[in-house]
Design an enzyme around this catalytic site. Sequence first.
Site, PDB file in Angstrom:
ATOM      1  N   HIS A  91       0.819  -1.202   0.000  1.00 59.02           N
ATOM      2  CA  HIS A  91       0.000   0.000   0.000  1.00 59.02           C
ATOM      3  C   HIS A  91       0.863   1.265   0.000  1.00 59.02           C
ATOM      4  O   HIS A  91       2.033   1.256   0.376  1.00 59.02           O
ATOM      5  CB  HIS A  91      -0.929   0.018   1.227  1.00 59.02           C
ATOM      6  CG  HIS A  91      -0.247   0.457   2.492  1.00 59.02           C
ATOM      7  ND1 HIS A  91      -0.176   1.784   2.898  1.00 59.02           N
ATOM      8  CD2 HIS A  91       0.421  -0.259   3.439  1.00 59.02           C
ATOM      9  CE1 HIS A  91       0.484   1.865   4.038  1.00 59.02           C
ATOM     10  NE2 HIS A  91       0.873   0.650   4.399  1.00 59.02           N
ATOM     11  N   CYS A  92       0.229   2.358  -0.455  1.00 58.58           N
ATOM     12  CA  CYS A  92       0.788   3.706  -0.294  1.00 58.58           C
ATOM     13  C   CYS A  92      -0.319   4.536   0.342  1.00 58.58           C
ATOM     14  O   CYS A  92      -0.944   4.056   1.290  1.00 58.58           O
ATOM     15  CB  CYS A  92       1.282   4.260  -1.629  1.00 58.58           C
ATOM     16  SG  CYS A  92       0.099   4.155  -2.989  1.00 58.58           S
ATOM     17  N   VAL A  93      -0.589   5.728  -0.139  1.00 59.98           N
ATOM     18  CA  VAL A  93      -1.685   6.500   0.434  1.00 59.98           C
ATOM     19  C   VAL A  93      -3.013   6.139  -0.222  1.00 59.98           C
ATOM     20  O   VAL A  93      -3.978   5.785   0.441  1.00 59.98           O
ATOM     21  CB  VAL A  93      -1.417   8.013   0.301  1.00 59.98           C
ATOM     22  CG1 VAL A  93      -2.637   8.817   0.754  1.00 59.98           C
ATOM     23  CG2 VAL A  93      -0.201   8.409   1.130  1.00 59.98           C
TER      24      VAL A  93
END
Length: 405
Positions: A133-135
Amino acid sequence: MALSRIEGQDELYVGGIWALRRSDSLAERRITHVLSLVGFNPSSWKNFKGEPWTEYGKEFRHLMIDVDDVDETDLLVEMPRAVKFIDEGLGGSRSSTTSSHDEGGAALQQGMENMKLGTRPGETEQGGAVFVHCVAGKSRSVAVTVAYLLWRYPNRFDPDIVPCSSYDLANKAKAPKPQPPVPSAKKRSRRETAQEAVAAALSLVRRTRPMAEPNDGFMEQLALWWEMGCPADVEAHPAYQRWAYRREVGENVAVGQAPSRLRFEDEQHLATGGDVQKADDDGSGLSLRCKKCRRTLATAPFIQAHGPPPPPPNAASQQQPCPHYFIEPLSWMRGELERGELSGRLACPNERCGAGVGRYDWKGIRCACGGWVTPGLSLQRARVDEEVRRRVGMGIRMPPGAGNL
């Protein structure tokens, strides 16, 4: 869309940071490894039940790589570590699909097989499930997921093996089965297939996560990742070093200065045990010589490809040859480039000749064909002779002059 499963045999998920608050959703998917491509404070992070990450996060093996979602971010140096973590989480030792031509990937695979990690709750001998994941789950996390797919399944995304046109995004649940290459077809280099390979891997991600869209800088780096063969040591690879140097040049030019450090590609080639006179990475055998004295100025590996987008298949007229050859910085230019000017003229290094053969501009040069090259070091076609040495039969080369254009 909180998190999406990538189609295939692996339990690989990609999404945004808010999915970390859904500890129940992560448990349902039996997530064992979490790769965070964004920095956050674990002590202040809580799930929807009010439990801190420092408590419920113990259920996962966690790796945090704090990178920004901007074109200038160097994500390449993080790819081997990220790919290794994903593969460990998915049980990388269960079966290798690394192709025989992927030497860098094979080395990375061997390194991962030598590293045994303890199991986590929900993890089995066949591997667990990984959440990347990232944002927003759009750029950083997708780029690293694509990097993993390109490394782990190179044959699946090699357009010389599986044509990109065979990817039916609407109907096919899995990537097409790799087919053996046609014997008579010319095998393209990884540089030539990079854009297509990255596009194919990204298409697979978009089947379940349509919003996937790495930024332009990450797309460029993914193409280079494929071109390099997805190596275990990115920083030691000559292609990465050239790319990093161009970024360094760009930073200097942005403030109106010539590069503070000069890097000559022929010297780098010799330093790694190569033979500049015999170097011919693309097999073209092309060398450029001063038209006046016949002194060799550049050989194939140091000639940069450039040009505008290809014309339509049924184009009525054929474009004339470009008036420029763009080349890498070479040691015979040392005297001129050490002057510290942003632009100037290039002269033949033969002291008895000194004929003007081209020019340079660290800010870049636009060719008459429409292509833009940065930095621009150009040899004028009218000032050089082009010689091609073709291999015939069992590696025999044609005599000098036989392949002149």
